[in-house]
Design a protein around this motif. Structure first.
Motif, PDB file in Angstrom:
ATOM      1  N   VAL A 260      19.964  92.302 -63.663  1.00 25.56           N
ATOM      2  CA  VAL A 260      19.383  91.168 -62.935  1.00 25.56           C
ATOM      3  C   VAL A 260      20.334  89.989 -63.030  1.00 25.56           C
TER       4      VAL A 260
ATOM      5  N   ARG B  54      16.884  85.357 -61.062  1.00 21.36           N
ATOM      6  CA  ARG B  54      15.451  85.540 -60.876  1.00 21.36           C
ATOM      7  C   ARG B  54      14.878  84.388 -60.066  1.00 21.36           C
TER       8      ARG B  54
ATOM      9  N   PHE C 121      14.758  88.225 -56.285  1.00 17.62           N
ATOM     10  CA  PHE C 121      15.580  88.782 -57.354  1.00 17.62           C
ATOM     11  C   PHE C 121      16.936  89.198 -56.757  1.00 17.62           C
TER      12      PHE C 121
END
Length: 850
Positions: free
Chosen positions: A96, A99, A121
């Motif tokens: 990731v 976010r 995301f």
């Protein structure tokens, strides 16, 4: 009069609940259209300007499946060791990068969500997740198709395009006035694409490379809607896995530019694992904390370009003429950006695809929607609002969507036969099943799997066996078919050689080897050691053993038995995470000393959970070490068919609540396993429930092996519908009829909770795992929920008042009688004596050393 007033209020209430995108059916009334327009106007007041909304649409078009950003690396940074992971853990695979910011209470109050906020995301995943080596090295793929003569296809790249929605009609009823009432109907819906797992389909060979649905027809006069386009249904074999794909041509070009030799499959695989694809992801519908779906891109027209006008008018060129004909259109257009924005949000909601793909491992009763066609454009009959007299405009139909997928067939068999050519796989398959593969002395591997069904006696379920192709000398270095055969092993049953499962394994081996005189020896504690020694001297083909008893036979066995072990070819360590702990280390060391060296045997380790000991093997620098990961418990710890619940209660009333549940109408006929942490609790519960006339059996370490085996057989035969067990039954027991698992004592290790819960909801069946929680268990509950990535639901099928009034006194009396019986029978006395002996030896040993 009162009745008439109520009808008006009811009608008003219904109108007030009309949503922004919910239009009425044909022949809309003026009141309905007016309420709908008010909703749109109210939403428009809270929205950004058209320019900002279009900027958000442009941002959403970047880094999607049609516009991925691929990060390449230099060849010198490729991994030195090839590790194959066809389906890996989502949270290890994903990285990731950013976010979306958390929404404030004010944002939520204003109707903002993770979808309509525009924040996404941004994650990366290996390029190997979006392609297949066969598709990149197309020459090898063509050779395979020629050799199999097209009879079997297990990989297919498919491009899908759905049709556009039809435009709304612009029509007017004949009238003496300017234009007359608007009567243009809505457009038709674009065609959808569905997929369905079909048990009568055995190959992906009939799947086309491109599927395109038609667009919907435009609306016409007299408030007639356009015809919706036909849908497409793709039928695939059961066992097909579908994942999102990136065009192989684009990938080949990228690899060529980075000087990757696509004819060198090892180098190709390393490149696909090293390159990262940066794309937008969407969260789960309920849990907004982690990415769950790929965001698919659907082309969206600029908001000003979503209108269609009469007589070929164009808003950019003919805006003055349009405003002259209908002066209110400028205001209307500004308000209707709320409608277009809501349609865009709706499209984002369903234009997504699961990150881990779709696993069609069982037949589907209903087709599954894969891609949705474009939604309809509104006819001008809907715009008789806000004193609009001449709606010479309508809404255009929404665009369809384009996406590409990889269909992979992963063989569904209960048992997979894996071995080198000429090892006897086909012979076994012919002998035990209805399959008829060719049998001969060939030094090459088969190219396609062969499935057969083993028909069992009445009352027992039949199962499938398959000869898995692909294994030849050097397959781990990617020779022959390379590593493609591994996907067919993913679904094959794994044998678990633990003490409680020895009989279960022996039954399966007997079924498979009855016509071939296969000899089996079972070496577990609690059984006659002399009988086991005699069986071992007969040179069995398979030995199923627990480490302690097998080590004892090696130490005490005769020289002939020990010498026979030097001929051993395969050593299997099942539940390797447990066997590699200190508990078994000394016994395993004794066993390994008498077995052939590792260079002369093939060692296979199977585990459902990754521990430090297992990871140390993975990180070792052994050149011949090969690792394969499939769907592990870390990824699919809790199946979707398992309901996870908890019941918060004081510790001293557990028995009463348990009896209330087991005796209730909903659970009185269900098969149940109750797990406890201590053997004494298992014995107390068994005796208590027996006195309450519950058909119950128990399974724990203080029982003789014969009683343990009888308990399993009674439970399988439904002579006992409740089995009370310690964690000796937590791993591997396959009893499909179990519908309820009760964690009477919550385990301290979350992985143990997963193994316990795995005794139910097996093979696609439904089940429930209920945990009794006391105030001291709160930390354990949080650890378990974090491990399984799921919140437990509260169990609400038993009520405190009913328990206290009806069963508490009855259960308390039965428990007291059970404790008296246990005291009379000296339960646990033998264990206390053994413990005293160990303590005495330990203390004397210390004094002698001093």
């Amino acid at each position: 009069m009162l009745f008439s007033c109520s009808k008006r209020l009811l009608k008003k209430a219904k109108l007030n609940h009309i949503s922004v995108t919910e239009v009425s059916d044909n022949v809309p009334t003026g009141a309905t259209s007016e309420i709908w327009f008010r909703k749109i106007s109210k939403n428009a007041d809270t929205l950004e300007s058209i320019a900002k909304l279009e900027k958000q649409i442009d941002e959403d078009a970047k880094k999607t499946n049609l516009d991925p950003e691929i990060k390449t690396v230099d060849k010198s940074k490729f991994s030195a060791k090839l590790v194959v992971k066809p389906v890996t853990k989502k949270y290890e695979m994903l990285r990731v990068l950013s976010r979306p910011p958390s929404l404030t209470k004010k944002d939520k109050k204003n109707g903002k969500t993770e979808i309509n906020s525009g924040s996404r995301f941004i994650c990366t995943a290996p390029l190997s997740h979006f392609t297949n080596v066969k598709l990149i090295d197309f020459k090898k793929y063509q050779e395979f198709q020629e050799r199999t003569k097209g009879s079997f296809t297990d990989t297919k790249y498919v491009k899908m395009i759905t049709g556009k929605g039809g435009d709304g009609g612009i029509r007017f009823e004949p009238s003496a006035t300017l234009k007359g009432p608007a009567c243009g109907g809505d457009g038709g819906r674009g065609g959808n694409i569905y997929v369905q797992a079909d048990p009568d389909t055995s190959s992906l060979g009939s799947i086309q490379s491109v599927y395109t649905t038609n667009s919907g027809a435009n609306g016409s006069g007299n408030q007639c809607d356009g015809k919706s386009a036909s849908d497409i249904l793709i039928k695939v074999p059961v066992g097909t896995h579908i994942k999102l794909a990136i065009c192989p041509t684009y990938i080949r070009k990228l690899l060529y530019e980075n000087k990757v030799d696509i004819n060198n499959e090892n180098e190709l695989r390393k490149a696909l694992d090293a390159y990262r694809v940066e794309m937008k992801r969407l969260p789960h519908e309920m849990l907004n904390i982690e990415p769950e779906y790929f965001m698919l891109h659907r082309e969206k027209s600029p908001i000003n370009d979503t209108w269609k006008f009469q007589d070929g008018l164009n808003y950019e060129k003919d805006s003055e003429e349009i405003h002259r004909i209908e002066p209110r259109f400028k205001s209307l257009k500004s308000k209707f950006r709320a409608y277009d924005h809501r349609l865009s949000v709706n499209e984002i909601t369903y234009d997504k695809f699961p990150i881990m793909g779709i696993d069609l491992n069982k037949p589907l009763d209903k087709p599954m929607l894969l891609l949705r066609g474009g939604s309809v454009g509104l006819g001008n009959m809907h715009f008789k609002i806000n004193n609009v007299n001449n709606p010479v405009f309508a809404k255009k139909g929404r665009n369809g969507i384009t996406a590409s997928f990889i269909f992979e067939l992963k063989l569904l068999a209960d048992l997979g036969l894996v071995g080198f050519p000429n090892a006897g796989k086909s012979t076994i398959l012919r002998a035990v099943s209805n399959a008829r593969p060719r049998v001969g002395h060939w030094e090459f591997t088969t190219l396609v799997p062969t499935l057969g069904t083993v028909v069992m006696p009445p009352g027992k379920s039949s199962f499938t066996v398959s000869d898995i192709p692909g294994i030849i000398e050097g397959a781990s270095e990617n020779k022959g078919l390379g590593l493609e055969f591994l996907k067919h092993i993913e679904r094959s049953s794994v044998l678990t050689p633990t003490r409680e499962l020895a009989m279960q394994i022996a039954e399966q081996f007997s079924a498979l080897g009855s016509s071939m005189n296969i000899r089996i020896s079972i070496c577990v504690g609690g059984e006659d050691i002399i009988k086991q020694s005699l069986e071992l001297q007969r040179r069995p083909h398979f030995i199923i053993a627990t480490p302690g008893r097998f080590a004892h036979h090696i130490i005490q066995g005769n020289e002939e038995f020990v010498n026979n072990l030097k001929r051993l070819k395969y050593l299997v360590l099942d539940e390797a995470d447990m066997l590699l702990t200190n508990t078994f280390s000394s016994d395993l060391k004794r066993c390994f000393e008498k077995l052939p060296p590792k260079e002369k045997r093939r060692t296979l380790l199977f585990t459902a959970t990754m521990t430090d000991q297992v990871k140390s093997l993975q990180d070792s620098k052994q050149s011949n070490f090969f690792m394969y990961e499939t769907d592990t418990l870390d990824n699919v710890a809790i199946p979707s068919t398992l309901k996870v619940t908890y019941l918060l209660l004081p510790d001293h009333v557990k028995e009463a609540y348990l009896y209330s549940i087991l005796a209730s109408e909903e659970y009185q006929d269900k098969s149940c396993i109750i797990f406890v942490n201590r053997t004494v609790n298992a014995e107390i519960l068994r005796r208590t429930l027996q006195k309450l006339e519950i058909r119950v059996a128990s399974l724990h370490s203080q029982m003789p092996q014969r009683e343990r085996t009888n308990a399993i057989h009674r439970f399988k035969a439904n002579a006992a519908r409740v089995l009370i067990a310690t964690d000796v039954a937590a791993r591997g027991l396959d009893i499909p009829a179990v519908e309820l698992v009760v964690n009477y004592d919550l385990p301290s290790d979350p992985d143990t909770y997963i193994h316990r819960s795995g005794r139910t909801a097996r093979a696609g069946k439904r089940g429930e795992a209920l945990s009794f929680i006391t105030p001291n268990d709160v930390d354990r509950v949080h650890a378990i929920e974090e491990r399984i990535n799921l919140k437990m639901d509260e169990f609400d099928k038993v009520h405190d008042t009913a328990v206290i009034r009806k069963v508490l006194q009855k259960v308390t009396l039965a428990r007291a009688e059970a404790l008296l019986e246990m005291d009379k029978d000296n339960f646990g006395e033998q264990r206390r004596i053994q413990k005293q002996k160990r303590t005495f030896k330990k203390e004397n040993g210390k004094s002698l050393r001093k």
